[in-house]
Scaffold this motif. Structure first.
Motif, PDB file in Angstrom:
ATOM      1  N   SER A  44       0.786  -1.242   0.000  1.00  0.00           N
ATOM      2  CA  SER A  44       0.000   0.000   0.000  1.00  0.00           C
ATOM      3  C   SER A  44       0.817   1.291   0.000  1.00  0.00           C
ATOM      4  N   TRP A  45       2.086   1.234   0.409  1.00  0.00           N
ATOM      5  CA  TRP A  45       2.797   2.466   0.747  1.00  0.00           C
ATOM      6  C   TRP A  45       3.004   3.459  -0.414  1.00  0.00           C
ATOM      7  N   ASN A  46       3.553   2.975  -1.528  1.00  0.00           N
ATOM      8  CA  ASN A  46       3.976   3.909  -2.576  1.00  0.00           C
ATOM      9  C   ASN A  46       2.836   4.790  -3.076  1.00  0.00           C
ATOM     10  N   ILE A  79      -0.190  -4.771   3.704  1.00  0.00           N
ATOM     11  CA  ILE A  79      -0.521  -3.453   4.247  1.00  0.00           C
ATOM     12  C   ILE A  79       0.731  -2.890   4.890  1.00  0.00           C
ATOM     13  N   ASP A  80       1.122  -1.715   4.492  1.00  0.00           N
ATOM     14  CA  ASP A  80       2.312  -1.075   5.049  1.00  0.00           C
ATOM     15  C   ASP A  80       1.932  -0.325   6.327  1.00  0.00           C
ATOM     16  N   ASP A  81       2.580   0.758   6.580  1.00  0.00           N
ATOM     17  CA  ASP A  81       2.426   1.505   7.827  1.00  0.00           C
ATOM     18  C   ASP A  81       0.971   1.988   8.036  1.00  0.00           C
ATOM     19  N   CYS A  82       0.640   2.225   9.287  1.00  0.00           N
ATOM     20  CA  CYS A  82      -0.565   2.965   9.697  1.00  0.00           C
ATOM     21  C   CYS A  82      -1.835   2.127   9.803  1.00  0.00           C
ATOM     22  N   THR A 128       6.635   3.112  14.650  1.00  0.00           N
ATOM     23  CA  THR A 128       6.871   2.959  13.216  1.00  0.00           C
ATOM     24  C   THR A 128       7.284   4.321  12.655  1.00  0.00           C
ATOM     25  N   CYS A 129       7.663   4.329  11.370  1.00  0.00           N
ATOM     26  CA  CYS A 129       8.036   5.603  10.754  1.00  0.00           C
ATOM     27  C   CYS A 129       6.837   6.554  10.725  1.00  0.00           C
ATOM     28  N   GLY A 130       5.635   5.996  10.682  1.00  0.00           N
ATOM     29  CA  GLY A 130       4.417   6.806  10.682  1.00  0.00           C
ATOM     30  C   GLY A 130       3.895   7.081  12.094  1.00  0.00           C
ATOM     31  N   GLY A 131       4.699   6.774  13.112  1.00  0.00           N
ATOM     32  CA  GLY A 131       4.318   7.124  14.481  1.00  0.00           C
ATOM     33  C   GLY A 131       3.334   6.171  15.142  1.00  0.00           C
ATOM     34  N   LEU A 154       5.858 -10.327   6.679  1.00  0.00           N
ATOM     35  CA  LEU A 154       6.045  -9.193   7.583  1.00  0.00           C
ATOM     36  C   LEU A 154       7.167  -8.300   7.070  1.00  0.00           C
ATOM     37  N   LYS A 155       6.825  -7.042   6.807  1.00  0.00           N
ATOM     38  CA  LYS A 155       7.865  -6.052   6.502  1.00  0.00           C
ATOM     39  C   LYS A 155       8.195  -5.356   7.809  1.00  0.00           C
ATOM     40  N   TYR A 156       9.473  -5.337   8.169  1.00  0.00           N
ATOM     41  CA  TYR A 156       9.875  -4.895   9.509  1.00  0.00           C
ATOM     42  C   TYR A 156      10.865  -3.742   9.365  1.00  0.00           C
ATOM     43  N   ASP A 157      10.408  -2.563   9.744  1.00  0.00           N
ATOM     44  CA  ASP A 157      11.089  -1.295   9.445  1.00  0.00           C
ATOM     45  C   ASP A 157      12.068  -0.893  10.552  1.00  0.00           C
ATOM     46  N   TRP A 158      12.699   0.253  10.392  1.00  0.00           N
ATOM     47  CA  TRP A 158      13.844   0.579  11.244  1.00  0.00           C
ATOM     48  C   TRP A 158      13.798   1.999  11.835  1.00  0.00           C
ATOM     49  N   GLU A 190      15.949  -2.135   6.799  1.00  0.00           N
ATOM     50  CA  GLU A 190      16.774  -1.155   7.526  1.00  0.00           C
ATOM     51  C   GLU A 190      17.641  -0.365   6.557  1.00  0.00           C
ATOM     52  N   TRP A 191      17.168  -0.327   5.301  1.00  0.00           N
ATOM     53  CA  TRP A 191      17.679   0.593   4.277  1.00  0.00           C
ATOM     54  C   TRP A 191      19.146   0.361   3.908  1.00  0.00           C
ATOM     55  N   GLY A 192      19.662  -0.814   4.249  1.00  0.00           N
ATOM     56  CA  GLY A 192      21.050  -1.113   3.878  1.00  0.00           C
ATOM     57  C   GLY A 192      22.067  -0.500   4.828  1.00  0.00           C
ATOM     58  N   TRP A 207      16.039  -8.141   1.996  1.00  0.00           N
ATOM     59  CA  TRP A 207      16.483  -6.992   2.803  1.00  0.00           C
ATOM     60  C   TRP A 207      16.613  -5.810   1.872  1.00  0.00           C
ATOM     61  N   ARG A 208      16.061  -4.684   2.328  1.00  0.00           N
ATOM     62  CA  ARG A 208      16.212  -3.445   1.572  1.00  0.00           C
ATOM     63  C   ARG A 208      17.691  -3.090   1.520  1.00  0.00           C
ATOM     64  N   THR A 209      18.132  -2.657   0.345  1.00  0.00           N
ATOM     65  CA  THR A 209      19.533  -2.296   0.176  1.00  0.00           C
ATOM     66  C   THR A 209      19.734  -0.787   0.221  1.00  0.00           C
ATOM     67  N   ASP A 254      13.710  -1.931  -3.153  1.00  0.00           N
ATOM     68  CA  ASP A 254      12.445  -1.263  -2.808  1.00  0.00           C
ATOM     69  C   ASP A 254      11.352  -1.577  -3.843  1.00  0.00           C
ATOM     70  N   MET A 255      10.146  -1.163  -3.483  1.00  0.00           N
ATOM     71  CA  MET A 255       8.956  -1.574  -4.228  1.00  0.00           C
ATOM     72  C   MET A 255       8.824  -0.797  -5.531  1.00  0.00           C
ATOM     73  N   LEU A 256       7.981  -1.320  -6.383  1.00  0.00           N
ATOM     74  CA  LEU A 256       7.849  -0.745  -7.728  1.00  0.00           C
ATOM     75  C   LEU A 256       7.017   0.540  -7.726  1.00  0.00           C
TER      76      LEU A 256
HETATM   77  C1  GLA Z   1       9.999   3.653   5.688  1.00  0.00           C
HETATM   78  C2  GLA Z   1      10.111   2.500   4.703  1.00  0.00           C
HETATM   79  C3  GLA Z   1       9.045   2.658   3.628  1.00  0.00           C
HETATM   80  C4  GLA Z   1       7.672   2.680   4.269  1.00  0.00           C
HETATM   81  C5  GLA Z   1       7.599   3.780   5.308  1.00  0.00           C
HETATM   82  C6  GLA Z   1       6.332   3.716   6.134  1.00  0.00           C
HETATM   83  O1  GLA Z   1      10.339   4.851   5.096  1.00  0.00           O
HETATM   84  O2  GLA Z   1      11.383   2.446   4.126  1.00  0.00           O
HETATM   85  O3  GLA Z   1       9.124   1.631   2.674  1.00  0.00           O
HETATM   86  O4  GLA Z   1       7.413   1.444   4.862  1.00  0.00           O
HETATM   87  O5  GLA Z   1       8.684   3.722   6.221  1.00  0.00           O
HETATM   88  O6  GLA Z   1       6.262   4.727   7.087  1.00  0.00           O
END
Ligand code: GLA
Length: 409
Positions: A44-46, A79-82, A128-131, A154-158, A190-192, A207-209, A254-256
């Motif tokens: 859902s995020w992009n 479903i991503d954040d929130c 989460t990044c979205g609080g 499960l997508k697990y953020d940083w 964790e963005w590499g 893993w995200r690079t 990362d996603m398309l």
């Molecule tokens: C980070 C992730 C994104 C997305 C957002 C959601 O920035 O890298 O892909 O999941 O958080 O807040």
């Protein structure tokens, strides 16, 4: 000597309190036999960022089936954040009751009833990044809740992870998922930062690079404290990582952004390069309102076969000339995918003489030698055969576009 050692050993095992600290060992290894080819689905995020609710997710699941995306291999609805509501008095996480009034279990059941798989998002930190509430300190409870809902991914953020080490934090959630007992794909995000390709293969499935993708072919979006990256910028950041990818463990660029506003040529180039580098294909557009062009890009079976090839070898850049890059990806059965990527803003001619350009991939030990073997050549976007490797290939690649060939013995 031998007898004494044996006696001591059996004593150690028979006295529960004897070897302190190891009574509750955890399994820090991911579930095997998942994501043996790069995962395919939707997130859902992009497109929707924090604007998620159960109506949207159900409609997208319906659209994934109706548009032929499911038949093409896309499986995950993530479903991503929130999505989060509050933790209860015992610490268990709940979905936001306004956005998901029927509950996550019902949503997961709906998605499963369509033959699809269900993913959620959390974060190793306090928020989460979205609080929204993060999993820090609640990993085992969260994993238990996800398993009870029927989560598959499960997508697990940083975000908000002060004082944590990535490897340890991701191992903790892996152990928690193991304890919960449901096989779940773990997407490390964790963005590499901490070289997840070095420790990630046993802990997670991808893993995200890099930092986040930005819906632009060739630019950087500077947010001040962080940057998001265009398609070409992300591609360049994959340099040197191909040795870490393979069945069950993928580099994730990362996603398309296909279908989110770039012109078709740029979307095609983006999709092709993600296929060439064996990237997870997690779409991020509004599947309910896809143009015919977008659907054709996302469901081109022959291109998807390049991405989903069982060898799972990430492709590589062979050469660059006048802003045109030549990329190769060895495939099962001695086949090869070859892409000419034109990064410039004007059309560029390409000429590739198979006879005088033998290729050996040291990593996969695959060889493309047209003097020994004649390959049939097929143009996968034009959907046309293009002769054999007896003759040099020549074409003009439009600006910000690709020509993608499949070579078959
Ligand atoms: C980070 C992730 C994104 C997305 C957002 C959601 O920035 O890298 O892909 O999941 O958080 O807040």
């Amino acid at each position: 000597m031998k007898k004494t050692a044996l006696l001591l050993l059996s004593l150690a095992f028979s006295l529960p309190g004897f070897s302190q600290g190891n009574n509750y060992t955890q399994n820090y290894k991911k579930y095997d036999n998942l994501a043996l080819t790069p995962p395919m689905g939707w997130n859902s995020w992009n497109k929707f960022a924090c604007n998620v609710d159960e109506k949207l997710i159900r409609e997208v699941a319906d659209a994934l089936v109706a548009t032929g995306m499911k038949d093409a291999g896309y499986t995950y609805i993530n479903i991503d954040d929130c999505w989060h509501g509050e933790r209860d008095a015992q610490g268990f996480i709940h979905e936001d009751p306004k956005r998901f009034p029927s509950g996550m279990k019902a949503l997961a059941d709906y998605i499963h009833s369509k033959g699809l798989k269900f993913g959620v998002y959390s974060d190793a930190g306090s928020q989460t990044c979205g609080g929204r509430p993060g999993s820090r300190g609640y990993e085992f409870q969260d994993a238990q809740v996800y398993a009870s809902w029927g989560v598959d991914y499960l997508k697990y953020d940083w975000c908000n992870t002060e004082g944590l080490k990535a490897e340890g934090a991701y191992k903790t959630i892996t152990a928690a998922l193991r304890k919960a007992g449901r096989p779940i794909v773990l997407s490390i995000c964790e963005w590499g930062n901490d070289k997840p390709w070095e420790w990630g293969p046993t802990v997670g499935h991808l893993w995200r690079t890099t930092g986040d993708i930005y819906n632009c072919f060739d630019c950087i979006n500077d947010h001040g404290t962080w940057k998001s990256w265009g398609v070409m910028q992300i591609l360049d950041k994959q340099d040197g990582l191909r040795q870490y990818a393979g069945p069950g463990h993928w580099n994730d660029p990362d996603m398309l952004e296909v279908g989110n506003g770039m012109p078709a040529n740029e979307d095609r180039a983006h999709f092709t390069m993600w296929s060439m580098i064996a990237a997870p294909l997690i779409t991020g557009n509004d599947l309910r309102k896809m143009s015919k062009e977008t659907t054709e890009i996302l469901t081109n079976r022959e291109v998807l076969a390049v991405n989903q090839d069982k060898l799972g070898v990430q492709g590589f850049k062979q050469s660059t000339k006048d802003s045109v890059e030549t990329w190769l990806k060895p495939l099962e059965g001695g086949k090869w995918a070859v892409t000419f990527l034109n990064r410039s803003r004007k059309p560029q001619p390409v000429r590739f003489d198979w006879q005088t350009t033998p290729i050996t991939d040291d990593l996969s030990k695959q060889e493309l030698n047209a003097t020994k073997t004649t390959y049939k050549v097929r143009n996968l976007w034009a959907k046309k055969d293009a002769g054999t490797t007896k003759k040099a290939f020549a074409a003009t690649v439009p600006a910000h576009d690709v020509v993608l060939l499949l070579l078959t013995k």
